[in-house]
Design a protein around this motif. Structure first.
Motif, mmCIF file in Angstrom:
data_model
loop_
_atom_site.group_PDB
_atom_site.id
_atom_site.type_symbol
_atom_site.label_atom_id
_atom_site.label_comp_id
_atom_site.label_asym_id
_atom_site.label_seq_id
_atom_site.Cartn_x
_atom_site.Cartn_y
_atom_site.Cartn_z
ATOM 1 N N TRP A 158 0.846 -1.194 0.000
ATOM 2 C CA TRP A 158 0.000 0.000 0.000
ATOM 3 C C TRP A 158 0.882 1.244 0.000
ATOM 4 C CZ3 TRP A 158 -4.652 0.939 -1.422
ATOM 5 C CH2 TRP A 158 -5.657 -0.031 -1.297
ATOM 6 N N ARG A 159 1.948 1.205 0.793
ATOM 7 C CA ARG A 159 2.864 2.357 0.868
ATOM 8 C C ARG A 159 3.497 2.621 -0.500
ATOM 9 N NH1 ARG A 159 6.145 3.882 5.603
ATOM 10 N NH2 ARG A 159 7.892 5.217 4.999
ATOM 11 N N LEU A 160 3.912 1.543 -1.164
ATOM 12 C CA LEU A 160 4.525 1.710 -2.472
ATOM 13 C C LEU A 160 3.521 2.295 -3.466
ATOM 14 C CD1 LEU A 160 6.917 1.379 -4.356
ATOM 15 C CD2 LEU A 160 6.222 -1.004 -4.747
ATOM 16 N N ALA A 161 2.297 1.777 -3.460
ATOM 17 C CA ALA A 161 1.266 2.288 -4.368
ATOM 18 C C ALA A 161 0.977 3.762 -4.100
ATOM 19 C CB ALA A 161 -0.012 1.459 -4.234
ATOM 20 N N GLU A 162 0.915 4.138 -2.821
ATOM 21 C CA GLU A 162 0.645 5.532 -2.475
ATOM 22 C C GLU A 162 1.783 6.449 -2.934
ATOM 23 O OE1 GLU A 162 -0.010 5.525 1.699
ATOM 24 O OE2 GLU A 162 -2.073 4.776 1.549
ATOM 25 N N ARG A 163 3.020 6.012 -2.700
ATOM 26 C CA ARG A 163 4.169 6.825 -3.104
ATOM 27 C C ARG A 163 4.251 6.959 -4.623
ATOM 28 N NH1 ARG A 163 8.467 7.680 0.172
ATOM 29 N NH2 ARG A 163 8.918 9.171 -1.503
ATOM 30 N N LEU A 164 3.947 5.872 -5.327
ATOM 31 C CA LEU A 164 3.961 5.942 -6.789
ATOM 32 C C LEU A 164 2.839 6.838 -7.281
ATOM 33 C CD1 LEU A 164 4.706 2.242 -7.802
ATOM 34 C CD2 LEU A 164 6.310 4.127 -7.539
ATOM 35 N N GLY A 165 1.695 6.777 -6.598
ATOM 36 C CA GLY A 165 0.578 7.654 -6.951
ATOM 37 C C GLY A 165 0.961 9.110 -6.817
ATOM 38 N N GLU A 166 1.735 9.434 -5.781
ATOM 39 C CA GLU A 166 2.205 10.805 -5.603
ATOM 40 C C GLU A 166 3.131 11.210 -6.746
ATOM 41 O OE1 GLU A 166 4.106 10.714 -1.822
ATOM 42 O OE2 GLU A 166 2.238 10.385 -0.702
ATOM 43 N N ALA A 167 3.997 10.273 -7.155
ATOM 44 C CA ALA A 167 4.914 10.568 -8.259
ATOM 45 C C ALA A 167 4.166 10.780 -9.563
ATOM 46 C CB ALA A 167 5.918 9.426 -8.416
ATOM 47 N N LEU A 168 3.011 10.125 -9.691
ATOM 48 C CA LEU A 168 2.204 10.210 -10.911
ATOM 49 C C LEU A 168 1.085 11.239 -10.788
ATOM 50 C CD1 LEU A 168 1.927 6.365 -11.476
ATOM 51 C CD2 LEU A 168 3.072 7.942 -13.042
ATOM 52 N N SER A 169 1.185 12.121 -9.833
ATOM 53 C CA SER A 169 0.077 13.034 -9.532
ATOM 54 C C SER A 169 -0.291 13.928 -10.708
ATOM 55 C CB SER A 169 0.407 13.894 -8.310
ATOM 56 O OG SER A 169 1.574 14.665 -8.563
ATOM 57 N N ASP A 170 0.669 14.200 -11.601
ATOM 58 C CA ASP A 170 0.382 15.030 -12.766
ATOM 59 C C ASP A 170 -0.245 14.239 -13.909
ATOM 60 O OD1 ASP A 170 1.327 17.347 -11.580
ATOM 61 O OD2 ASP A 170 3.375 16.996 -12.239
ATOM 62 N N ASP A 171 -0.276 12.923 -13.754
ATOM 63 C CA ASP A 171 -0.862 12.059 -14.774
ATOM 64 C C ASP A 171 -2.321 11.817 -14.409
ATOM 65 O OD1 ASP A 171 -1.702 9.666 -16.234
ATOM 66 O OD2 ASP A 171 0.424 9.362 -16.692
ATOM 67 N N PRO A 172 -3.260 12.066 -15.320
ATOM 68 C CA PRO A 172 -4.678 11.874 -14.982
ATOM 69 C C PRO A 172 -5.008 10.455 -14.540
ATOM 70 C CG PRO A 172 -4.360 12.190 -17.355
ATOM 71 C CD PRO A 172 -3.077 12.557 -16.695
#
Length: 264
Positions: free
Chosen positions: A205-219
């Motif tokens: 879950w932590r990895l998914a959340e961190r990757l989501g933050e990195a992809l925040s500019d991607d819709p």
């Protein structure tokens, strides 16, 4: 016009050899002082910025420190660059050695004594930082997740519209060095070890959340993050079966932190 000694980011890139995308990433993390805004879309840098970028690069490449640790050093009052090694406390040293040892040998084969010996830390000091080998293992896995997310974020910084295939490839590159320790916690989870099952859930879950933050500019953002993890792991295994990782970096067994060396 800039004042004497100021220059645009293109000059900062030329002086340091560090890509503009990485420099922008360092700025967002607070590792660099803000440049001077000369116009709406024009920022000027100085020798102070060049020295800071050089220091960050040395801390990453020579001392193998993660960005969050570099931030602590860069934010310290009058940091002594010659004494960087002493700024990493014994708890950090133990964790870095643990990442290496658990990845190379697996949880069962590594003892607290092994880790202390490799880190050059007394056993009594170990228990001031960690309750047990298991406690250190969980913290080591969390550090690997954060390092992976940082590397992935840096690899895509400022690059919008990357295909899912390209995102998968870049995540696989970021994930590869730390994957053994993440799979170790997953393995112990499926073996029915309750605490490891809970840790595995937290880790992914932590990895998914961190990757989501990195992809925040991607819709596609957070929705894409979980799928990318599975795609990247599958990509790593497929490449491994075809022998394409034979010359890729692996964890160094010399005991020097989290250094990488070519295998083979």
């Amino acid at each position: 016009m800039g004042t004497p000694g100021e220059f645009p980011i293109s000059e900062l890139v030329a002086r340091t050899g560090v890509p503009a995308a990485s420099i922008h990433h360092y700025r967002r993390l607070g590792l660099l002082p803000a440049p001077r805004r000369a116009a709406a879309n024009r920022f000027l840098y100085s020798q102070r910025h060049a020295e800071a970028v050089e220091q960050i690069r040395e801390l990453r490449e020579r001392h193998r420190l993660p960005l969050r640790h570099i931030a602590q050093i860069m934010n310290a009052e009058n940091p002594d660059h010659a004494e960087v090694a002493t700024l990493a406390d014994s708890g950090e040293q133990l964790r870095e050695v643990a990442i290496q040892e658990f990845a190379l040998r697996g949880y069962t084969e590594v003892s607290v004594a092994d880790i202390c010996t490799q880190a050059g830390v007394a056993k009594g000091t170990f228990y001031r930082h960690y309750r047990s080998k298991q406690d250190l293992f969980f913290r080591a896995v969390e550090a690997v997740v954060d390092n992976t997310a940082e590397e992935f974020a840096a690899s895509i910084d400022g690059q919008l519209g990357l295909s899912r295939q390209e995102l998968t490839r870049r995540l696989a590159e970021s994930l590869l060095p730390g994957l053994p320790i993440m799979l170790e916690v997953a393995k112990r989870s499926v073996q029915g070890q309750v605490e490891h099952a809970a840790a595995a859930q937290r880790v992914f879950w932590r990895l998914a959340e961190r990757l989501g933050e990195a992809l925040s500019d991607d819709p596609r953002g957070h929705r894409l993050a979980g799928a990318l993890i599975m795609d990247a792991i599958a990509h790593i295994f497929a490449e491994g079966l075809m022998g394409r990782f034979a010359d890729r970096p692996t964890f160094d067994s010399s005991g020097e932190g989290n250094a990488l060396t070519a295998s083979g």
